[in-house]
Enzyme design. Structure first.
Site, PDB file in Angstrom:
ATOM      1  N   HIS A 286     -22.608 -14.913  18.310  1.00 43.87           N
ATOM      2  CA  HIS A 286     -21.974 -14.035  17.318  1.00 43.87           C
ATOM      3  C   HIS A 286     -20.946 -14.782  16.477  1.00 43.87           C
ATOM      4  O   HIS A 286     -20.137 -15.538  16.983  1.00 43.87           O
ATOM      5  CB  HIS A 286     -21.419 -12.754  17.938  1.00 43.87           C
ATOM      6  CG  HIS A 286     -20.314 -12.931  18.931  1.00 43.87           C
ATOM      7  ND1 HIS A 286     -18.989 -13.006  18.553  1.00 43.87           N
ATOM      8  CD2 HIS A 286     -20.316 -13.025  20.283  1.00 43.87           C
ATOM      9  CE1 HIS A 286     -18.235 -13.127  19.634  1.00 43.87           C
ATOM     10  NE2 HIS A 286     -19.003 -13.149  20.700  1.00 43.87           N
ATOM     11  N   ASP A 298     -15.128 -18.275  21.896  1.00 41.27           N
ATOM     12  CA  ASP A 298     -15.794 -16.964  21.748  1.00 41.27           C
ATOM     13  C   ASP A 298     -15.841 -16.552  20.287  1.00 41.27           C
ATOM     14  O   ASP A 298     -14.914 -15.956  19.785  1.00 41.27           O
ATOM     15  CB  ASP A 298     -15.032 -15.927  22.581  1.00 41.27           C
ATOM     16  CG  ASP A 298     -15.756 -14.605  22.644  1.00 41.27           C
ATOM     17  OD1 ASP A 298     -16.932 -14.539  22.246  1.00 41.27           O
ATOM     18  OD2 ASP A 298     -15.141 -13.619  23.077  1.00 41.27           O
ATOM     19  N   GLU A 332     -20.156  -8.577  17.017  1.00 42.31           N
ATOM     20  CA  GLU A 332     -20.400  -8.313  18.436  1.00 42.31           C
ATOM     21  C   GLU A 332     -19.175  -7.687  19.059  1.00 42.31           C
ATOM     22  O   GLU A 332     -19.263  -6.753  19.842  1.00 42.31           O
ATOM     23  CB  GLU A 332     -20.745  -9.629  19.166  1.00 42.31           C
ATOM     24  CG  GLU A 332     -21.172  -9.431  20.617  1.00 42.31           C
ATOM     25  CD  GLU A 332     -20.026  -9.486  21.616  1.00 42.31           C
ATOM     26  OE1 GLU A 332     -20.243  -9.112  22.778  1.00 42.31           O
ATOM     27  OE2 GLU A 332     -18.912  -9.874  21.251  1.00 42.31           O
ATOM     28  N   GLU A 333     -18.002  -8.221  18.699  1.00 43.46           N
ATOM     29  CA  GLU A 333     -16.775  -7.872  19.413  1.00 43.46           C
ATOM     30  C   GLU A 333     -16.412  -6.400  19.353  1.00 43.46           C
ATOM     31  O   GLU A 333     -16.028  -5.815  20.347  1.00 43.46           O
ATOM     32  CB  GLU A 333     -15.598  -8.713  18.897  1.00 43.46           C
ATOM     33  CG  GLU A 333     -15.735 -10.208  19.170  1.00 43.46           C
ATOM     34  CD  GLU A 333     -15.654 -10.573  20.654  1.00 43.46           C
ATOM     35  OE1 GLU A 333     -15.605  -9.662  21.484  1.00 43.46           O
ATOM     36  OE2 GLU A 333     -15.650 -11.774  20.954  1.00 43.46           O
ATOM     37  N   ASP A 360     -22.961 -17.195  24.568  1.00 43.97           N
ATOM     38  CA  ASP A 360     -21.739 -16.405  24.333  1.00 43.97           C
ATOM     39  C   ASP A 360     -20.916 -16.337  25.614  1.00 43.97           C
ATOM     40  O   ASP A 360     -20.499 -15.274  26.046  1.00 43.97           O
ATOM     41  CB  ASP A 360     -22.106 -14.994  23.841  1.00 43.97           C
ATOM     42  CG  ASP A 360     -20.865 -14.166  23.515  1.00 43.97           C
ATOM     43  OD1 ASP A 360     -19.790 -14.772  23.312  1.00 43.97           O
ATOM     44  OD2 ASP A 360     -20.960 -12.926  23.477  1.00 43.97           O
ATOM     45  N   HIS A 430     -10.392 -13.970  23.939  1.00 40.95           N
ATOM     46  CA  HIS A 430      -9.739 -12.941  23.105  1.00 40.95           C
ATOM     47  C   HIS A 430      -8.230 -13.145  22.948  1.00 40.95           C
ATOM     48  O   HIS A 430      -7.497 -12.174  22.754  1.00 40.95           O
ATOM     49  CB  HIS A 430      -9.984 -11.535  23.676  1.00 40.95           C
ATOM     50  CG  HIS A 430     -11.428 -11.146  23.737  1.00 40.95           C
ATOM     51  ND1 HIS A 430     -11.852  -9.949  24.251  1.00 40.95           N
ATOM     52  CD2 HIS A 430     -12.550 -11.794  23.322  1.00 40.95           C
ATOM     53  CE1 HIS A 430     -13.171  -9.874  24.171  1.00 40.95           C
ATOM     54  NE2 HIS A 430     -13.619 -10.984  23.613  1.00 40.95           N
TER      55      HIS A 430
HETATM   56 ZN   LIG Z   1     -18.298 -13.275  22.661  1.00 43.06          ZN
END
Ligand SMILES: [Zn+2]
Length: 470
Positions: A286, A298, A332-333, A360, A430
């Site tokens: 992503h 990520d 995606e998130e 991912d 994140h």
């Molecule tokens: Zn991810």
């Protein structure tokens, strides 16, 4: 005499077949070596990641950076001279953090201590003057019913179940806690909570808050309450204060905002297959990320690894028999809109996807793959496993694949996820620590080559159709 003649012919055939198998085996092994050599000695993934992380940065859906990332990756794929590169339109949610959050704990004696928080993606803002209230600590959503409206109403609910350190598969530890973050606000609001604070999903005890998606479910706008992640060290401190004095108060101010959906894109490029162009193999990741760091692990790592797979095939001079497609999914998130849209269009166009591989899980040392397939398809993959041994790739297990390729699941397509070492992943996940410096060049490149190697086998040998095997 006749018998002897047949015996000679039979032995000859057997020998030729074995010889063919040996040379096939050698050819495969040399090609895999080539893919690894090229990735490690003449790779492009690391410099792509440098640009994506340092020149563009966090790429939250609907942001300028996300739009920049679409243009950049499209341009880079075009430079490769693939057969086709295109953008697939998709509407995505737009949420902004606004000014940095502010939070502190108010002790019984009136003294305050600033703590580190981060609004959860999708959260409403606090009132302009912030929100202050007494705190009820719980270990999970299931505790809410135990305390009931009587003890929850008018308070801030503090979800403080830590990730289990004893689980070797850290994604399991994450999975065991993520409901607090995703549904904590929705559930606490039903009991009249003022807001929620959620312990960051990280094994590390530090002052770094980790954001992530959350949902209010079907709650009406006027019942939505603000939700923020608090760093693990601050969560431990707050918990210890609450044990001393249940009257401890918490203040926070969030400045986030939800906007109407905006137009964005999946970025797609392909090398058309030479023999079976209608059979599609997808490698993907992503393109969006959270806004706090640079989204390097990520999922910048997955993005550049997926792009690299096609480039490695080109550089190695391997013309795929099947169509090899890279898909960089948007959103995606906080929505999975890109993954859903890609699968929808693929179904509308009657496309025949035989295999999809997603990266991912961070740009760490690759260990192997988690594979979502029938037993026969899985057994086929296991036959290729020995070729991965020299690269210390050993993990071939049945299991989940990736969020973005999940919607492609139709009982026929084989889905797989690259599985890197996951022990450090949640230190960065994140959070603003997810930067380019956190990614090791060799580990990233090994991941790209590992993906290319599996794609090589799938492209060369294909799969027995799923209807023939259960
Ligand atoms: Zn991810």
């Amino acid at each position: 005499m006749k018998k002897k003649f047949f015996l000679i012919i039979f032995t000859f055939c057997l020998l030729t077949e074995t010889q063919a198998q040996i040379s096939q085996h050698q050819e495969d092994s040399l090609n895999i070596r080539k893919l690894f050599d090229l990735s490690l000695m003449d790779g492009k993934s690391y410099s792509w990641l440098d640009y994506l992380s340092n020149k563009i940065g966090g790429r939250l859906s609907g942001s300028q950076q996300a739009a920049d990332a679409v243009q950049y990756t499209k341009g880079e794929l075009e430079k490769l001279g693939l057969n086709k590169v295109w953008l697939q339109p998709v509407m995505v949610p737009k949420w902004t953090r606004g000014f940095a959050e502010h939070a502190y704990i108010v002790s019984a004696d009136g003294s305050t201590k600033t703590v580190h928080i981060s609004a959860l993606g999708g959260s409403v803002a606090t009132p302009i003057q912030g929100l202050k209230g007494k705190v009820l600590e719980v270990k999970g959503i299931e505790d809410l019913a135990h305390y009931g409206k009587e003890q929850i109403e008018g308070k801030l609910v503090f979800f403080n179940r830590p990730m289990r350190p004893d689980l070797i598969h850290t994604f399991e530890a994450y999975g065991g806690c993520v409901d607090q973050r995703y549904s904590g606000a929705e559930e606490a609001a039903k009991y009249g909570a003022l807001g929620v604070i959620v312990r960051s999903l990280s094994h590390k005890i530090d002052y770094v808050p980790h954001t992530g998606s959350m949902s209010y479910g079907e709650l009406a706008d006027n019942r939505k309450i603000p939700a923020a992640a608090i760093s693990t060290a601050d969560a431990d401190y707050l918990s210890s204060l609450l044990k001393l004095d249940a009257g401890t108060e918490f203040y926070y101010k969030l400045n986030s905002k939800n906007f109407p959906d905006v137009q964005s894109h999946n970025v797609i490029g392909e090398i058309t297959g030479s023999e079976f162009p209608e059979e599609i193999i997808v490698v993907g990741a992503h393109l969006d990320s959270w806004d706090l760091g640079d989204g390097a692990h990520d999922d910048g790592a997955g993005v550049v690894q997926s792009m690299e797979v096609l480039r490695l095939f080109q550089r190695a001079g391997i013309q795929p028999k099947r169509t090899l497609r890279v898909v960089l999914f948007m959103n995606e998130e906080n929505g999975l809109r890109g993954g859903n849209e890609y699968a929808k269009v693929a179904a509308q166009n009657n496309e025949d996807h035989i295999f999809a591989l997603e990266s991912d899980a961070g740009g760490f040392t690759p260990r192997g793959f988690s594979i979502d397939a029938t037993q026969k398809q899985f057994d086929q993959i296991l036959k290729w496993k020995e070729h991965f041994k020299p690269y210390l790739i050993h993990y071939f297990e049945k299991g989940g694949s990736g969020a973005d390729i999940g919607p492609l699941k139709n009982g026929k397509v084989v889905l797989a996820g690259l599985r890197p070492d996951s022990q450090r992943y949640f230190d960065y996940h994140h959070a603003d620590t997810d930067t380019f410096e956190a990614v090791n060049k060799r580990e990233l490149e090994l991941g790209a080559a590992t993906m290319a190697a599996l794609v090589y086998f799938v492209d060369k040998y294909g799969f027995t159709p799923a209807e023939d095997n259960q």
